[in-house]
Design a protein around this motif. Structure first.
Motif, PDB file in Angstrom:
ATOM      1  N   TYR A 162      -2.461   6.082  -0.769  1.00  0.00           N
ATOM      2  CA  TYR A 162      -3.519   5.119  -0.462  1.00  0.00           C
ATOM      3  C   TYR A 162      -3.951   5.144   0.995  1.00  0.00           C
ATOM      4  N   ARG A 163      -3.572   6.187   1.700  1.00  0.00           N
ATOM      5  CA  ARG A 163      -3.880   6.257   3.129  1.00  0.00           C
ATOM      6  C   ARG A 163      -5.364   6.130   3.413  1.00  0.00           C
ATOM      7  N   GLU A 164      -6.199   6.719   2.564  1.00  0.00           N
ATOM      8  CA  GLU A 164      -7.641   6.701   2.806  1.00  0.00           C
ATOM      9  C   GLU A 164      -8.259   5.321   2.597  1.00  0.00           C
ATOM     10  N   ALA A 165      -7.504   4.418   1.969  1.00  0.00           N
ATOM     11  CA  ALA A 165      -8.027   3.071   1.746  1.00  0.00           C
ATOM     12  C   ALA A 165      -7.888   2.200   2.996  1.00  0.00           C
ATOM     13  N   LEU A 166      -7.005   2.582   3.892  1.00  0.00           N
ATOM     14  CA  LEU A 166      -6.754   1.786   5.085  1.00  0.00           C
ATOM     15  C   LEU A 166      -7.939   1.844   6.042  1.00  0.00           C
ATOM     16  N   ASN A 167      -8.162   0.732   6.712  1.00  0.00           N
ATOM     17  CA  ASN A 167      -9.212   0.627   7.731  1.00  0.00           C
ATOM     18  C   ASN A 167     -10.613   0.901   7.181  1.00  0.00           C
ATOM     19  N   ALA A 168     -10.844   0.487   5.943  1.00  0.00           N
ATOM     20  CA  ALA A 168     -12.175   0.647   5.337  1.00  0.00           C
ATOM     21  C   ALA A 168     -13.126  -0.441   5.794  1.00  0.00           C
ATOM     22  N   GLY A 169     -12.628  -1.444   6.511  1.00  0.00           N
ATOM     23  CA  GLY A 169     -13.487  -2.525   6.984  1.00  0.00           C
ATOM     24  C   GLY A 169     -14.125  -3.271   5.834  1.00  0.00           C
ATOM     25  N   GLY A 170     -15.436  -3.436   5.893  1.00  0.00           N
ATOM     26  CA  GLY A 170     -16.153  -4.131   4.839  1.00  0.00           C
ATOM     27  C   GLY A 170     -16.697  -3.220   3.755  1.00  0.00           C
ATOM     28  N   ASP A 171     -16.351  -1.944   3.803  1.00  0.00           N
ATOM     29  CA  ASP A 171     -16.849  -0.981   2.814  1.00  0.00           C
ATOM     30  C   ASP A 171     -15.982  -1.036   1.565  1.00  0.00           C
ATOM     31  N   VAL A 172     -16.309  -1.964   0.673  1.00  0.00           N
ATOM     32  CA  VAL A 172     -15.486  -2.177  -0.505  1.00  0.00           C
ATOM     33  C   VAL A 172     -15.461  -0.959  -1.416  1.00  0.00           C
ATOM     34  N   ARG A 173     -16.565  -0.225  -1.484  1.00  0.00           N
ATOM     35  CA  ARG A 173     -16.591   0.942  -2.358  1.00  0.00           C
ATOM     36  C   ARG A 173     -15.688   2.053  -1.833  1.00  0.00           C
ATOM     37  N   ALA A 174     -15.672   2.256  -0.534  1.00  0.00           N
ATOM     38  CA  ALA A 174     -14.787   3.272   0.039  1.00  0.00           C
ATOM     39  C   ALA A 174     -13.332   2.903  -0.209  1.00  0.00           C
ATOM     40  N   TYR A 175     -13.030   1.625  -0.041  1.00  0.00           N
ATOM     41  CA  TYR A 175     -11.671   1.125  -0.267  1.00  0.00           C
ATOM     42  C   TYR A 175     -11.268   1.320  -1.731  1.00  0.00           C
ATOM     43  N   ALA A 176     -12.126   0.874  -2.647  1.00  0.00           N
ATOM     44  CA  ALA A 176     -11.805   0.955  -4.071  1.00  0.00           C
ATOM     45  C   ALA A 176     -11.716   2.396  -4.552  1.00  0.00           C
ATOM     46  N   GLN A 177     -12.597   3.241  -4.067  1.00  0.00           N
ATOM     47  CA  GLN A 177     -12.558   4.653  -4.454  1.00  0.00           C
ATOM     48  C   GLN A 177     -11.263   5.309  -3.998  1.00  0.00           C
ATOM     49  N   ALA A 178     -10.817   4.966  -2.794  1.00  0.00           N
ATOM     50  CA  ALA A 178      -9.567   5.525  -2.282  1.00  0.00           C
ATOM     51  C   ALA A 178      -8.381   5.063  -3.128  1.00  0.00           C
ATOM     52  N   LEU A 179      -8.399   3.786  -3.513  1.00  0.00           N
ATOM     53  CA  LEU A 179      -7.327   3.290  -4.379  1.00  0.00           C
ATOM     54  C   LEU A 179      -7.330   4.004  -5.723  1.00  0.00           C
ATOM     55  N   GLN A 180      -8.516   4.192  -6.267  1.00  0.00           N
ATOM     56  CA  GLN A 180      -8.608   4.835  -7.573  1.00  0.00           C
ATOM     57  C   GLN A 180      -8.161   6.283  -7.509  1.00  0.00           C
ATOM     58  N   ARG A 181      -8.540   6.981  -6.447  1.00  0.00           N
ATOM     59  CA  ARG A 181      -8.077   8.370  -6.295  1.00  0.00           C
ATOM     60  C   ARG A 181      -6.558   8.437  -6.179  1.00  0.00           C
ATOM     61  N   GLY A 182      -5.981   7.388  -5.583  1.00  0.00           N
ATOM     62  CA  GLY A 182      -4.535   7.362  -5.426  1.00  0.00           C
ATOM     63  C   GLY A 182      -3.799   6.954  -6.692  1.00  0.00           C
ATOM     64  N   GLY A 183      -4.543   6.559  -7.723  1.00  0.00           N
ATOM     65  CA  GLY A 183      -3.928   6.202  -8.991  1.00  0.00           C
ATOM     66  C   GLY A 183      -3.651   4.727  -9.179  1.00  0.00           C
ATOM     67  N   TYR A 184      -4.200   3.895  -8.301  1.00  0.00           N
ATOM     68  CA  TYR A 184      -3.952   2.457  -8.401  1.00  0.00           C
ATOM     69  C   TYR A 184      -4.574   1.869  -9.664  1.00  0.00           C
ATOM     70  N   ALA A 185      -5.747   2.346 -10.044  1.00  0.00           N
ATOM     71  CA  ALA A 185      -6.450   1.817 -11.212  1.00  0.00           C
ATOM     72  C   ALA A 185      -6.992   2.958 -12.053  1.00  0.00           C
ATOM     73  N   THR A 186      -6.951   2.789 -13.381  1.00  0.00           N
ATOM     74  CA  THR A 186      -7.476   3.810 -14.284  1.00  0.00           C
ATOM     75  C   THR A 186      -8.836   3.454 -14.852  1.00  0.00           C
ATOM     76  N   ASP A 187      -9.252   2.202 -14.713  1.00  0.00           N
ATOM     77  CA  ASP A 187     -10.543   1.751 -15.233  1.00  0.00           C
ATOM     78  C   ASP A 187     -11.665   2.514 -14.526  1.00  0.00           C
ATOM     79  N   PRO A 188     -12.504   3.244 -15.264  1.00  0.00           N
ATOM     80  CA  PRO A 188     -13.578   4.006 -14.626  1.00  0.00           C
ATOM     81  C   PRO A 188     -14.600   3.140 -13.896  1.00  0.00           C
ATOM     82  N   ASP A 189     -14.656   1.847 -14.212  1.00  0.00           N
ATOM     83  CA  ASP A 189     -15.600   0.947 -13.544  1.00  0.00           C
ATOM     84  C   ASP A 189     -14.909   0.072 -12.504  1.00  0.00           C
ATOM     85  N   TYR A 190     -13.720   0.473 -12.079  1.00  0.00           N
ATOM     86  CA  TYR A 190     -12.965  -0.339 -11.130  1.00  0.00           C
ATOM     87  C   TYR A 190     -13.736  -0.555  -9.828  1.00  0.00           C
TER      88      TYR A 190
END
Length: 204
Positions: A162-190
């Motif tokens: 989840y390293r890429e999710a850190l310091n995303a600031g207010g960019d919720v999509r960048a944060y969520a995409q990084a979490l999803q790439r790391g395997g945090y969520a499997t929902d395609p619409d997360y």
């Protein structure tokens, strides 16, 4: 379709966290659930418009913990609040222990083999690349919400996944995409769900 109907029926009948939250259902399931409950898909998920009294109460109850976690993760506090809201249905569908008590697992963190704390097993829904699959999984259980936030913050900040999710600031999509790439969520619409709830909280 049989799995879809059974999965949603468990949610409707039990509504106690031992079945998957509406936020984890796919678009087809969410639309069906909304029709059954006599509302719209958006209202079933609580993802648009002004916050209801229940939603506002949930936000207020975790805001101080979310601010601390957000500062440590380098993201906007509303994003962390939105994540907890998405995972728990704004606090109305918590993951429960076998005795019915709240596990305080606000972020749906599973209890893997390395977890040494308390845990509870529930039915959940995962996306395997082809569709929705119901399965029984073990989730972490905490003494209180503060412990859940502490564990969540430690997990996201210390795991290389989840390293890429850190310091995303207010960019919720960048944060969520990084979490999803790391395997945090499997929902395609997360990513979309988290972005919509974050916008709702910010706009209130």
């Amino acid at each position: 379709m049989r799995e879809l109907n059974a999965d949603i029926q468990r949610y409707i009948e039990r509504g106690d966290g031992s079945s998957p939250a509406a936020s984890s259902l796919n678009a087809e399931a969410r639309a069906w659930l909304a029709r059954v409950q006599g509302g719209t898909e958006a209202s079933a998920l609580g993802e648009e418009g002004e916050l209801s009294a229940t939603q506002r109460s949930f936000v207020d109850s975790i805001a101080p913990l979310a601010r601390d976690a957000a500062q440590r993760l380098g993201v906007a506090p509303e994003i962390v609040v939105a994540q907890a809201a998405l995972e728990t249905g704004w606090g109305t569908r918590p993951i429960r222990r076998a005795d019915g008590s709240d596990s305080n697992n606000l972020f749906s963190i599973k209890a893997g083999s390395s977890w040494r704390g308390d845990s509870t097993e529930i039915m959940t829904t995962e996306f395997d690349g082809t569709g929705m699959v119901s399965q029984r999984d073990s989730f972490r259980a905490y003494t209180d919400p503060a412990a859940a936030f502490e564990d969540f913050t430690r997990l996201i900040s210390s795991s290389p996944r989840y390293r890429e999710a850190l310091n995303a600031g207010g960019d919720v999509r960048a944060y969520a995409q990084a979490l999803q790439r790391g395997g945090y969520a499997t929902d395609p619409d997360y990513v979309g769900k988290l972005a919509r709830i974050t916008a709702q909280i910010q706009g209130d």
